[in-house]
Design an enzyme around this catalytic site. Structure first.
Site, short mmCIF file in Angstrom:
data_model
loop_
_atom_site.label_atom_id
_atom_site.label_comp_id
_atom_site.label_asym_id
_atom_site.label_seq_id
_atom_site.Cartn_x
_atom_site.Cartn_y
_atom_site.Cartn_z
N GLY A 63 4.58 -6.69 7.75
CA GLY A 63 5.22 -5.42 7.41
C GLY A 63 4.30 -4.27 7.77
O GLY A 63 3.10 -4.47 8.02
N GLN B 218 1.04 4.32 6.86
CA GLN B 218 -0.14 3.56 7.30
C GLN B 218 -0.57 3.94 8.72
O GLN B 218 -1.70 3.67 9.12
CB GLN B 218 0.12 2.05 7.24
CG GLN B 218 0.30 1.52 5.82
CD GLN B 218 0.58 0.04 5.80
OE1 GLN B 218 1.71 -0.38 5.99
NE2 GLN B 218 -0.46 -0.77 5.63
N CYS C 130 -3.03 -6.43 2.70
CA CYS C 130 -2.57 -5.13 3.20
C CYS C 130 -3.38 -4.78 4.44
O CYS C 130 -4.61 -4.90 4.44
CB CYS C 130 -2.75 -4.06 2.13
SG CYS C 130 -2.19 -2.43 2.65
N LEU C 131 -2.69 -4.33 5.49
CA LEU C 131 -3.40 -3.99 6.73
C LEU C 131 -4.28 -2.76 6.53
O LEU C 131 -5.21 -2.55 7.31
CB LEU C 131 -2.38 -3.76 7.86
CG LEU C 131 -1.54 -5.00 8.24
CD1 LEU C 131 -0.48 -4.64 9.27
CD2 LEU C 131 -2.43 -6.12 8.75
N HIS D 139 6.39 -4.08 -1.34
CA HIS D 139 5.04 -3.64 -0.94
C HIS D 139 5.16 -2.43 0.00
O HIS D 139 4.44 -1.44 -0.13
CB HIS D 139 4.33 -4.81 -0.27
CG HIS D 139 2.97 -4.52 0.30
ND1 HIS D 139 1.82 -5.14 -0.17
CD2 HIS D 139 2.56 -3.72 1.31
CE1 HIS D 139 0.78 -4.69 0.52
NE2 HIS D 139 1.21 -3.84 1.44
N GLU D 140 6.11 -2.52 0.96
CA GLU D 140 6.24 -1.43 1.96
C GLU D 140 6.85 -0.18 1.33
O GLU D 140 6.43 0.94 1.66
CB GLU D 140 7.08 -1.90 3.16
CG GLU D 140 6.55 -3.13 3.90
CD GLU D 140 5.09 -3.02 4.29
OE1 GLU D 140 4.59 -1.90 4.49
OE2 GLU D 140 4.43 -4.08 4.39
N HIS E 64 4.26 1.76 -0.30
CA HIS E 64 3.52 2.62 0.63
C HIS E 64 4.22 3.97 0.81
O HIS E 64 3.57 5.01 0.89
CB HIS E 64 3.41 1.96 2.01
CG HIS E 64 2.26 1.00 2.16
ND1 HIS E 64 0.95 1.36 1.97
CD2 HIS E 64 2.23 -0.31 2.50
CE1 HIS E 64 0.16 0.32 2.19
NE2 HIS E 64 0.91 -0.72 2.51
O1 K1U Z 1 1.93 -3.31 4.53
C1 K1U Z 1 1.01 -3.96 4.99
O2 K1U Z 1 -0.14 -3.58 4.84
C2 K1U Z 1 1.28 -5.24 5.72
C3 K1U Z 1 1.09 -6.47 4.85
C4 K1U Z 1 2.41 -6.81 4.20
C5 K1U Z 1 2.39 -7.77 3.05
C6 K1U Z 1 1.62 -8.91 3.04
C7 K1U Z 1 1.66 -9.78 1.97
C8 K1U Z 1 2.48 -9.52 0.92
C9 K1U Z 1 3.23 -8.39 0.92
C10 K1U Z 1 3.20 -7.53 1.99
C11 K1U Z 1 0.61 -7.60 5.76
O3 K1U Z 1 1.29 -7.98 6.64
S1 K1U Z 1 -0.94 -8.27 5.45
C12 K1U Z 1 -1.08 -9.60 6.66
C13 K1U Z 1 -0.24 -10.79 6.33
O4 K1U Z 1 0.25 -10.93 5.24
C14 K1U Z 1 -0.01 -11.82 7.37
C15 K1U Z 1 -0.66 -11.78 8.57
C16 K1U Z 1 -0.43 -12.78 9.52
C17 K1U Z 1 0.44 -13.78 9.26
C18 K1U Z 1 1.08 -13.83 8.06
C19 K1U Z 1 0.85 -12.85 7.11
ZN ZN Z 2 0.10 -2.62 2.78
#
Ligand code: K1U
Ligand code: ZN
Length: 173
Positions: free
Chosen positions: A46, A51, A95-96, A137-138, A141
């Site tokens: 996401g 972001q 979270c990225l 989560h998004e 944000h």
């Molecule tokens: O919003 C963001 O920062 C993105 C975030 C979203 C998220 C992750 C976990 C739970 C809720 C929301 C991410 O994508 S973090 C990276 C991640 O979860 C992932 C990366 C590669 C493969 C699978 C998952």
């Molecule tokens: Zn996030």
């Protein structure tokens, strides 16, 4: 399509409530394309416009993790949660904007969300599992909230200090 820079916490731009989008313009379509590319490149499931330093209510997501499965890129403009389940779910979130930090967050297990699509039409869908966690989560944000805002203050402080250190190191490199 262009990869956009992802802001790292702490940053005041991640704490602002984002503005609703008035119309699906070419700029909005370009932003959505760039955000999907940035999300897949990260990689992530996401990404919300704040972001990438755009304070507008747009998010992208694709929670299909299996590389052999067909991707399902979604673009949600002005999303609103119209219903949430009483049952809750705990998921270890990342979270990225807070790289390499993970913590368990409890949220409603299912949510119904309505949004404006790139086709200019209103859509509504019920999400469960990882999709429900991700869309909440998004949307957080878009409201200037991070997953660490759901944690106890001490844990949140520890993660924030780690991010401050990471940003100092990256600035020196
Ligand atoms: O919003 C963001 O920062 C993105 C975030 C979203 C998220 C992750 C976990 C739970 C809720 C929301 C991410 O994508 S973090 C990276 C991640 O979860 C992932 C990366 C590669 C493969 C699978 C998952
Ligand atoms: Zn996030």
């Amino acid at each position: 399509m262009t990869l956009r820079n992802i802001l790292i916490h702490p940053d005041p731009r991640l704490k602002k409530v984002a503005t609703p989008i008035a119309e699906v313009s070419d700029d909005v379509r370009r932003l959505a394309d760039d955000m999907l590319e940035t999300m897949y490149d990260a990689p992530g499931i996401g990404l919300a416009a704040p972001q990438v330093a755009v304070s507008q209510r747009l998010l992208v997501m694709d929670c299909i993790k299996d590389e052999d499965a067909t991707p399902r890129p979604m673009v949600l403009i002005n999303p609103e949660i119209t219903w949430m389940s009483e049952a809750a779910n705990v998921y270890e979130e990342g979270c990225l904007s807070i790289p390499e930090q993970y913590a368990e967050v409890e949220r409603p297990a299912e949510v119904e969300v309505s949004w404006l699509g790139l086709d200019g039409k209103t859509h509504s869908e019920r999400f469960d599992g990882l999709w429900a966690t991700c869309v909440q989560h998004e949307i957080d944000h878009l409201d200037g909230r991070l997953f660490i805002d759901h944690l106890r203050p001490l844990r949140r402080q520890m993660i924030t200090r780690k991010m401050q250190k990471l940003k100092r190191e990256r600035a020196r490199a």
